[in-house]
Enzyme design. Sequence first.
Site, PDB file in Angstrom:
ATOM      1  N   GLU A   1       0.878  -1.173   0.000  1.00  0.00           N
ATOM      2  CA  GLU A   1       0.000   0.000   0.000  1.00  0.00           C
ATOM      3  C   GLU A   1       0.913   1.219   0.000  1.00  0.00           C
ATOM      4  O   GLU A   1       1.559   1.518   1.011  1.00  0.00           O
ATOM      5  CB  GLU A   1      -0.915  -0.020   1.217  1.00  0.00           C
ATOM      6  CG  GLU A   1      -1.777  -1.272   1.207  1.00  0.00           C
ATOM      7  CD  GLU A   1      -3.070  -1.139   1.998  1.00  0.00           C
ATOM      8  OE1 GLU A   1      -3.962  -1.959   1.766  1.00  0.00           O
ATOM      9  OE2 GLU A   1      -3.178  -0.227   2.836  1.00  0.00           O
TER      10      GLU A   1
ATOM     11  N   CYS B   1      -2.149   9.102   2.872  1.00  0.00           N
ATOM     12  CA  CYS B   1      -1.922   8.489   1.565  1.00  0.00           C
ATOM     13  C   CYS B   1      -2.985   8.974   0.592  1.00  0.00           C
ATOM     14  O   CYS B   1      -2.713   9.114  -0.592  1.00  0.00           O
ATOM     15  CB  CYS B   1      -1.923   6.978   1.665  1.00  0.00           C
ATOM     16  SG  CYS B   1      -3.383   6.323   2.445  1.00  0.00           S
TER      17      CYS B   1
END
Length: 457
Positions: A229, A263
Amino acid sequence: MHTLDIHNPATGQRLTTLAADNATSVAAKAAAARKAQPAWALLPIEHRLGTVRRFRAGLVAEVETLASTLTQEMGKPIAQARNEINGVLARIDFFLEQAERAVADEHVFDGGGMHEQISHVPLGVVANISAWNYPYFVGCNVIVPALLTGNAVLYKPSEYATLSGQHMTRLLHAAGVPAAVMQCLVGAGAVGAALLEQRIDGLFFTGSHATGQRIAVALAPRLVKLQLELGGKDPSYVRVDADVKAAAESLADGAMYNSGQSCCSVERIYVHESIHDAFVQHFLATVASFKMGDPMDAGTYIGAITRAPQLDVLQAQVADAVARGATLHCGGKRGSGPGNWFEPTVLTNVNHGMELMREESFGPVIGIQKVRSDDEAAALMNDTRYGLTAGVFTKDEAAARALLARVNAGSVYWNCCDRVSPRLPWSGTGDSGLGLTLSTQGIQTFTRPKAWHLRSP
Ligand code: NAD
């Protein structure tokens, strides 16, 4: 002895020094996990669900201490630290509700004397190398479903969020997870690299693209299951018919929350030319209302920048953009005093020739670009090596759906941004990663399917 210094990024002061792991201790922890995992997997799932319920209760009981530690070690404003810990409870609830069903045996065929079924077997020993920006979210996305499905976890929190990682580990042990089944590794990149040398059955990583790529290369010869990720350069488009004020307020929050260190922070904004100036005006007014200051103060919205080197990245992106013709409306420089600070920064007249619109900023810095059409916006949104999230603000649902269908991203948003749901898969395309967490698939990912071909005698 190996040690790890923990600093407060808001003050630069050392908070504490921890004993750190080394190659020998990492190998010993991995061996202990290997030995303990089969017994953990054999326990009825009700037992593992019970430990996670008690872990959740531990988080609730200690929310103030945990939030304060998180704020001190990574600079997140205290209100946002509380939000993170309270927010992770909803994710844990989802896992508690869904785990048993997600990994139940599937009976898929009966006929001609044959019975076919699928079972979901734990991977075994999984490693979790984690980022610092949301240590409870990114940690629990892996640790909780991995434990529920019968795995042992070797968890290396970021060196910038180790105290929070230790708190989570302590609470899991207090909740009844055996010490060898859930282990915390203390240290920076070298300890993460030592973990890759061990016999592991899965590597679940959250962090930068550069480190993710290094890990993928290191593990490739051993064909270890890998999930990455990684970062993003998440765009949002404000269409001609959008509610301009609502879009500006939502996107300012999406760009600056957690000091822009998410993110899925909004990293690029495209606005239709006919509403551009009104949008910028509302956006700047919202950003001006964001108070930067002591992260322990309940009214603070912009906290410290966790990693000092990121200040240079932000400064360079702003300088490059301004040199290429961007207009700087506010911020653009470091905050004064000790610690790591960067003022909330808004630039217009930007384009994709600028680093600012291409590379992850990971700070309170945003570029707003004028566009003439939906097609131009769609092309610009897809002009990236990343693909984590993308959004559209418009009153027209059909137009939103058509645009979002064209965008290469793991998650897409209509009239919202910077949002994660436990019920939906969290994944990225391109350089934003491989695999997924969350949703029922994010539980199954900690298992492998086993195919049963059974013929009755
Ligand atoms: P990072 O890559 O610097 O570090 C991540 C982890 O990797 C840390 O625990 C670090 O100690 C470890 N590490 C470093 N070098 C290593 C090596 N050679 N071998 C093994 N481990 C090593 O990233 P970061 O600064 O902690 O996190 C910020 C990045 O994470 C941003 O790019 C952000 O977008 C991304 N992120 C992505 C998501 C997502 O869900 N996609 C969530 C949060 C953060």
